[in-house]
Design a protein around this motif. Structure first.
Motif, short mmCIF file in Angstrom:
data_model
loop_
_atom_site.label_atom_id
_atom_site.label_comp_id
_atom_site.label_asym_id
_atom_site.label_seq_id
_atom_site.Cartn_x
_atom_site.Cartn_y
_atom_site.Cartn_z
N GLU A 137 0.84 -1.20 0.00
CA GLU A 137 0.00 0.00 0.00
C GLU A 137 0.88 1.25 0.00
O GLU A 137 1.94 1.29 0.62
CB GLU A 137 -0.90 -0.01 1.24
CG GLU A 137 -1.81 1.20 1.37
CD GLU A 137 -2.55 1.22 2.69
OE1 GLU A 137 -3.78 1.32 2.67
OE2 GLU A 137 -1.88 1.13 3.76
N SER A 138 0.40 2.25 -0.73
CA SER A 138 0.96 3.60 -0.67
C SER A 138 -0.22 4.55 -0.54
O SER A 138 -1.17 4.46 -1.32
CB SER A 138 1.77 3.91 -1.93
OG SER A 138 2.29 5.22 -1.87
N LYS A 139 -0.19 5.48 0.45
CA LYS A 139 -1.39 6.28 0.74
C LYS A 139 -1.02 7.68 1.22
O LYS A 139 0.12 7.95 1.61
CB LYS A 139 -2.22 5.58 1.81
CG LYS A 139 -1.55 5.51 3.17
CD LYS A 139 -2.42 4.86 4.21
CE LYS A 139 -1.75 4.95 5.60
NZ LYS A 139 -1.59 6.34 6.08
N SER A 140 -2.03 8.51 1.23
CA SER A 140 -1.88 9.84 1.82
C SER A 140 -1.78 9.71 3.33
O SER A 140 -2.29 8.75 3.92
CB SER A 140 -3.08 10.73 1.45
OG SER A 140 -3.20 10.85 0.05
N GLU A 141 -1.19 10.69 3.98
CA GLU A 141 -0.99 10.62 5.42
C GLU A 141 -2.30 10.73 6.20
O GLU A 141 -2.41 10.25 7.31
CB GLU A 141 -0.03 11.74 5.87
CG GLU A 141 1.39 11.55 5.36
CD GLU A 141 2.33 12.63 5.87
OE1 GLU A 141 1.83 13.54 6.59
OE2 GLU A 141 3.52 12.58 5.56
N ASN A 142 -3.32 11.40 5.60
CA ASN A 142 -4.55 11.68 6.35
C ASN A 142 -5.59 10.55 6.28
O ASN A 142 -6.70 10.73 6.75
CB ASN A 142 -5.17 12.98 5.86
CG ASN A 142 -5.55 12.91 4.38
OD1 ASN A 142 -5.04 12.06 3.66
ND2 ASN A 142 -6.43 13.79 3.95
N ILE A 143 -5.25 9.39 5.71
CA ILE A 143 -6.21 8.27 5.67
C ILE A 143 -5.60 7.06 6.35
O ILE A 143 -4.37 6.91 6.41
CB ILE A 143 -6.61 7.92 4.21
CG1 ILE A 143 -5.40 7.49 3.38
CG2 ILE A 143 -7.34 9.09 3.55
CD1 ILE A 143 -5.75 7.02 2.00
N HIS A 144 -6.44 6.20 6.91
CA HIS A 144 -5.95 5.04 7.65
C HIS A 144 -5.49 3.95 6.69
O HIS A 144 -5.95 3.87 5.54
CB HIS A 144 -7.03 4.51 8.59
CG HIS A 144 -8.15 3.81 7.87
ND1 HIS A 144 -9.13 4.50 7.20
CD2 HIS A 144 -8.42 2.49 7.72
CE1 HIS A 144 -9.98 3.64 6.67
NE2 HIS A 144 -9.57 2.41 6.96
N SER A 145 -4.61 3.13 7.18
CA SER A 145 -4.04 2.07 6.34
C SER A 145 -4.98 0.88 6.23
O SER A 145 -5.68 0.53 7.18
CB SER A 145 -2.70 1.61 6.92
OG SER A 145 -2.19 0.52 6.20
N LEU A 146 -4.96 0.25 5.06
CA LEU A 146 -5.70 -0.99 4.83
C LEU A 146 -4.74 -2.17 4.62
O LEU A 146 -5.18 -3.26 4.24
CB LEU A 146 -6.62 -0.86 3.62
CG LEU A 146 -7.76 0.17 3.73
CD1 LEU A 146 -8.54 0.23 2.42
CD2 LEU A 146 -8.69 -0.19 4.88
N LEU A 147 -3.47 -1.96 4.86
CA LEU A 147 -2.47 -3.01 4.65
C LEU A 147 -2.79 -4.21 5.54
O LEU A 147 -2.98 -4.09 6.74
CB LEU A 147 -1.08 -2.48 4.96
CG LEU A 147 0.09 -3.44 4.69
CD1 LEU A 147 0.17 -3.79 3.22
CD2 LEU A 147 1.41 -2.85 5.18
#
Length: 721
Positions: free
Chosen positions: A171-181
């Motif tokens: 996963e690669s994501k924005s800082e303001n959203i929770h991880s789904l990894l």
């Protein structure tokens, strides 16, 4: 009430495109049969005017010139590697990607708007280089690059597992959203027909889940298949699913491994955002580039494991071929096999023995497995085996019968793994009812909050390479056992031959030695009885005694030779049996007291044989001829030979008591005496010796006889080298 499953939804026949461009569909006659309803915005021409127009006319209207020749484009589909023609065009001062492709006998012309910020082609090299340099975690690297290209809030690699559910592995994501990894998603989130579509068409996207859509208008109102249409609108169920997961834009790129859908690069954005054709093409390419690296890494690991397995197989095979104790070899290699298979326990079962390594089930559970596999052929494996009794600590079971229908078995075991799984929402379906259509259908999930589940009674799955390895191990053991059985069978055959030869020479000690001993006895008696023996007679008696002694010595040597080897090696040579025949006849005359024997000897042809056996052969047949003729009024015995090619046939003819060959049992059986032979000395061994000698020499024997009229023996020798 009718029920509509998710898999029944015809997602490629939705009849809608996104508000990103225009679509034209043509038949084989290059006539327009369908258009998107927004094409009227192109030239303020009613859409009905486009129907039935030639494709070249519409291409000229789209591009503002007639430079595009469809016939040339169509030829490129058949003669090049390109199945889709693309070109940049301008429509109403906006940049569009023009795509032309064929699917199911239709030609599609698709115009899709480009993003404002054009993708720079020269960056492809750097993207590929980044993946190459960061291939240790190739999927994480891929999510980083794709997020940079399309600028989405989240990019995930979603792998399909064995049960068809999925798991986020990168996963690669924005800082303001929770991880789904690490999150799991149930199988029904991506229905079967969607997976089939993802295998055919590798890039899908929706720029705005609440954006406008446009209908496809066809001249015959038939549904148009939009399987390969880039701007196809998503199904209502899928759109609602995205809304429930708080996603406004979505894109996905298929990960194809060995021709099958292995996973998806799934991209989500919280606000509407278009991923244009150039971006999708680049992301598709990079996805396949990463997939190739992933496959290469797997192959490298497989090769390393296979090399380790190959070394063990080679050592095992060598020991199995050298060491006759198969049990001992398996027990020495048992622990190595267990470790290379990543097993926690191994159990070997033989007919009357057993051996275990590591952790194995209790006796009742072993019997349960035995009962489970006894009617199966090949390797049985499970990582979720449930024992009906005892503690279920070893759900990973792999079992094989080394020898079918026997007690030779090999079992491998793996311990239970307790896995804490995090699901994106509780994996359960909810039905929704449409009162208008009177249809119940699965409702898209509304909750994607983390839902934890601890999974037990399962072990790590058995890999194909591990199953194949055990198959090869079992095959090696079977080969060794088969070779051993073949050796035993050959030894048994050699033993039979050896016993036959031993019997032959054993009978010699009790039967055939009587003749030379008689010759010695007669000679000695004459020496004792006569004081004045003429020198000529003395020399003759002495030579007879020496010849008889030499014959006895030679026979005893043969027996001794036999006792030291599996079979007697025959020293075949060309022999002239004339002197033996005369000597045997003379001894038999004296032994049976036949003074008036009419003996005739015709042509004697040299034959190929072994000296001692040839002597014994004639000793028994001529001895019988003299014995059974001895009480006739005019006893007669005749010996002669003939030749035909390489075959030499000897005839021994007498006028003795004869025999009824139809009534007599096999005359060559040991201890078999003729029914009319009473009054004649004998033990029924002579002809048995004859048959064994004939078999050893590779000769043949025939008999003609009639009661009271005598007997003729024919012995056929092969004189060829």
């Amino acid at each position: 009430m009718e029920f509509l499953d998710c898999e029944d939804e015809k997602i490629t026949l939705c009849g809608l495109i996104q508000d990103l461009g225009f679509l034209f569909v043509f038949n084989n006659n290059k006539r327009c049969i369908a258009v998107s309803e927004n094409v009227s915005l192109l030239t303020n021409t009613p859409l009905e005017k486009y129907l039935d127009l030639n494709i070249d006319i519409i291409l000229a209207a789209l591009t503002g010139n007639d430079k595009l020749d469809f016939e040339t484009i169509e030829d490129s589909f058949n003669t090049s590697i390109f199945y889709r023609f693309t070109e940049k065009i301008i429509i109403n001062n906006e940049n569009y990607d023009l795509s032309i492709y064929r699917y199911n006998d239709h030609t599609y012309v698709e115009a899709e708007i480009c993003n404002k910020n054009q993708l720079k082609p020269n960056r492809l090299y750097y993207y590929a280089k980044y993946l190459e340099e960061n291939k240790t975690d190739i999927w994480k690297s891929l999510t980083n690059i794709i997020r940079q290209i399309i600028n989405y809030d989240r990019v995930m690699v979603y792998q399909f597992l064995e049960d068809s559910s999925g798991k986020v592995i990168a996963e690669s994501k924005s800082e303001n959203i929770h991880s789904l990894l690490g999150y799991r998603y149930p199988e029904f989130d991506i229905p079967k027909q969607a997976r089939e579509l993802y295998t055919i068409f590798l890039a899908r996207h929706t720029a705005d889940i609440d954006g406008a859509t446009h209908k496809i208008i066809s001249n015959d109102r038939a549904d148009i298949d939009l399987t390969k249409t880039s701007i196809r609108a998503l199904s209502p169920i899928h759109l609602q699913y995205l809304r429930n997961s708080k996603v406004s834009a979505s894109a996905s790129f298929s990960i194809i491994k060995d021709g099958k859908l292995w996973g998806l690069v799934t991209c989500q954005n919280n606000t509407p955002l278009h991923v244009d054709l150039a971006q999708r093409h680049l992301c598709t390419f990079l996805t396949q580039f990463a997939t190739n690296h992933h496959i290469s890494n797997l192959l490298k690991k497989d090769i390393e494991l296979q090399n380790t397995m190959h070394i063990l197989e080679k050592d095992l095979k060598g020991d199995l071929l050298i060491n006759r104790d198969t049990h001992d070899v398996l027990e020495r290699f048992g622990e190595k096999i267990m470790h290379i298979m990543n097993a926690d326990g191994l159990y070997l079962k033989y007919a009357k023995n057993e051996k275990s390594f590591g952790i194995i089930p209790d006796r009742n559970q072993l019997q349960e497995i035995h009962n489970f596999i006894k009617n199966d052929i090949g390797i049985i494996s499970s990582n979720q085996y449930k024992f009906s009794s005892g503690i279920n600590q070893l759900p990973g079971v792999m079992a094989a019968e080394i020898l079918p229908q026997s007690d030779w078995k090999i079992y491998l075991f793996r311990k239970e793994r307790l896995i804490e799984e995090i699901w994106a929402g509780k994996p359960e379906k909810h039905l929704q009812y449409d009162a208008t259509k009177k249809i119940s259908f699965p409702s898209p999930r509304t909750s994607f909050d983390a839902w934890k589940q601890i999974t037990g009674n399962t072990s790590s799955p058995w890999l194909k390479i591990e199953i194949s390895f055990l198959e090869r191990i079992v095959f090696l053991i079977q080969q060794a056992i088969a070779k051993r059985n073949a050796e035993i069978e050959q030894l048994n055959k050699d033993l039979v031959r050896s016993n036959n030869a031993l019997d032959t020479f054993s009978y010699t000690l009790t039967h055939d030695l009587k003749n030379p001993l008689s010759s010695i006895k007669l000679g000695a008696q004459m020496l004792l009885m006569k004081n004045d023996i003429p020198r000529e007679l003395l020399l003759k008696l002495a030579n007879n005694i020496l010849d008889a002694s030499a014959l006895i010595t030679e026979m005893i040597d043969k027996v001794h030779e036999l006792s030291k080897s599996n079979s007697v090696a025959l020293n075949l040579e060309i022999l002239d049996p004339k002197s033996n025949i005369l000597s045997i006849t003379e001894i038999a005359k004296n032994q049976y007291g036949v003074d008036g024997l009419d003996f005739k000897m015709g042509e004697i042809i040299p034959i190929r044989g072994e000296r001692t056996l040839i002597y014994q052969l004639f000793l028994n047949i001529i001895g019988n001829a003299v014995k059974y003729s001895s009480k006739q009024k005019n006893p007669k015995v005749e010996v002669y030979s003939t030749q035909s090619g390489t075959m030499v046939t000897y005839f021994i003819v007498d006028n003795g008591i004869g025999m009824d060959l139809q009534k007599e049992n096999n005359i060559f059986d040991i201890f078999q005496r003729l029914s009319n032979s009473s009054g004649y000395d004998g033990s029924g061994i002579g002809l048995s010796i004859v048959k064994r000698i004939i078999d050893r020499l590779g000769a043949d024997i025939r008999v003609e006889s009639a009661v009271g009229k005598g007997t003729t023996f024919e012995i056929i020798f092969e004189n060829a080298e």
